[in-house]
Design a protein around this motif. Structure first.
Motif, PDB file in Angstrom:
ATOM      1  N   ASN A 139      51.735  37.974  33.694  1.00  0.00           N
ATOM      2  CA  ASN A 139      51.296  37.373  34.913  1.00  0.00           C
ATOM      3  C   ASN A 139      52.451  37.158  35.980  1.00  0.00           C
ATOM      4  O   ASN A 139      52.199  37.369  37.132  1.00  0.00           O
ATOM      5  CB  ASN A 139      50.536  36.072  34.408  1.00  0.00           C
ATOM      6  N   ARG A 140      53.482  36.670  35.276  1.00  0.00           N
ATOM      7  CA  ARG A 140      54.652  36.579  36.361  1.00  0.00           C
ATOM      8  C   ARG A 140      55.293  37.684  36.853  1.00  0.00           C
ATOM      9  O   ARG A 140      55.535  37.850  37.910  1.00  0.00           O
ATOM     10  CB  ARG A 140      55.718  35.641  35.408  1.00  0.00           C
ATOM     11  N   ARG A 147      52.803  38.806  39.642  1.00  0.00           N
ATOM     12  CA  ARG A 147      52.937  37.793  40.737  1.00  0.00           C
ATOM     13  C   ARG A 147      54.338  38.446  41.700  1.00  0.00           C
ATOM     14  O   ARG A 147      54.023  38.392  42.764  1.00  0.00           O
ATOM     15  CB  ARG A 147      53.060  36.447  40.349  1.00  0.00           C
TER      16      ARG A 147
END
Length: 351
Positions: free
Chosen positions: A28-29, A32
């Motif tokens: 997810n990081r 992003r």
């Protein structure tokens, strides 16, 4: 014991769950982060387009004015003409050629037109029209490059040659590596190039080249004398064997006869005569090779292609002021407007 066994799988399930959760958070990081990069790039593009759209009238007007100025300068400047000749130097005269080309360019840079005029035997007006000389390796096919590479590898130490690839050789070779050279001359006059040939032709001769040619001729002369002496000896031996054959044919002594009916003495004489004939042909071929070498390289250079009577117009993209000025104007104004917006943003951010 059973409670401990029951707790072990549960703890393993918890550990696996935490591991998968960490992996999910990591992805997810990452997503992003990548998305933030694309968003930043998109924002920069949008802000740039916004600046250009807000000031498009000023930009278009400035580009038109720059184009008119560039067109005027392009039409007012003197035309440049270029002509080329191909030469093949011998006896290492290429080193003197490259040195003299650099010397001519230095004279043009120093505006020493009197020295240039005396070298090329042209008037001052013609010398002032000269822009510069260039020398580069002549046109080569891939086979020519391969042959030069093989010649270079033979001359290099066998251990060192293993580390030099064909690409490395092509990348690092100098202007002296080739056998054919292209000489380019640029001038503001289009009909001056033929008159420069005599001056350029004189650049091939120096003391070193003269001595090397004399040394080559002396060695060829010695080799030719050696071959001629060998031919005389072979001719003398042929006459001896012919006499032997004649004497054997008239001799009363019957020679030893072999199974095929040929005498041993006659076979020996004919074999020696054949060997002498082969040796004579070999010596004559060597003599012909030496004479042809001296005839083929009896000058310090060969002109493969001469200068044209009229040079061709020389233009590059950097001479297209009509195109370059509007492009530079667009880039400059864009940077100015974007810098102004950036300064306003920084000041607003501080406030």
């Amino acid at each position: 014991m059973s409670k401990e066994l029951q707790q072990a799988p549960e703890s393993e399930e918890v550990d696996l769950g935490q591991l998968f959760k960490m992996i999910g958070n990591m992805f997810n990081r990452l997503f992003r982060f990548v998305g933030g990069i694309f968003k930043a790039i998109f924002s920069v593009i949008i802000y740039t387009l916004k600046v250009l759209i807000d000031n498009y009238l000023l930009i278009i007007l400035s580009m038109i004015i720059a184009g008119v100025i560039g067109y005027s300068l392009e039409k007012s400047k003197s035309d440049v003409y270029i002509s080329e000749m191909l030469v093949k130097p011998y006896f290492d005269s290429k080193f003197q050629l490259v040195t003299n080309i650099n010397y001519y360019n230095a004279l043009i840079a120093d505006e020493d037109y009197s020295q240039l005029g005396s070298l090329f035997k042209i008037n001052e007006e013609a010398t002032k029209s000269l822009i510069g000389f260039e020398i580069s390796p002549g046109p080569e096919t891939e086979n020519d490059r391969i042959l030069l590479y093989e010649k270079f590898i033979v001359a290099v130490d066998s251990v060192r040659a293993q580390d030099i690839s064909f690409e490395d050789y092509l990348e690092n070779r100098s202007v002296y590596s080739g056998d054919i050279f292209q000489i380019s001359v640029k001038s503001h006059k289009k009909n001056i190039f033929r008159s420069l040939e005599d001056g350029l032709n004189s650049t091939f001769t120096n003391t070193y080249s003269v001595k090397k040619m004399q040394k080559r001729d002396s060695l060829i002369s010695l080799d030719k004398d050696r071959v001629r002496k060998s031919l005389i000896q072979v001719d003398s031996l042929k006459k001896v064997y012919i006499k032997v054959m004649q004497s054997e044919s008239t001799s009363n002594n019957s020679p030893v006869t072999l199974k095929d009916g040929m005498s041993l003495v006659q076979e020996r004489v004919q074999t020696k005569e054949f060997e002498l004939l082969s040796k004579e042909l070999e010596l004559r071929r060597e003599l012909t090779r030496l004479e042809s070498q001296q005839v083929e390289e009896d000058v310090y250079f060969d002109t493969i292609s001469s200068f044209q009577d009229v040079g061709s117009l020389y233009t590059t993209i950097f001479d297209k002021y009509t195109l370059l000025f509007p492009v530079f104007t667009f880039i400059l104004l864009s940077l100015i407007f974007m810098s102004y917006k950036l300064i306003k943003f920084v000041k607003a951010y501080e406030d």
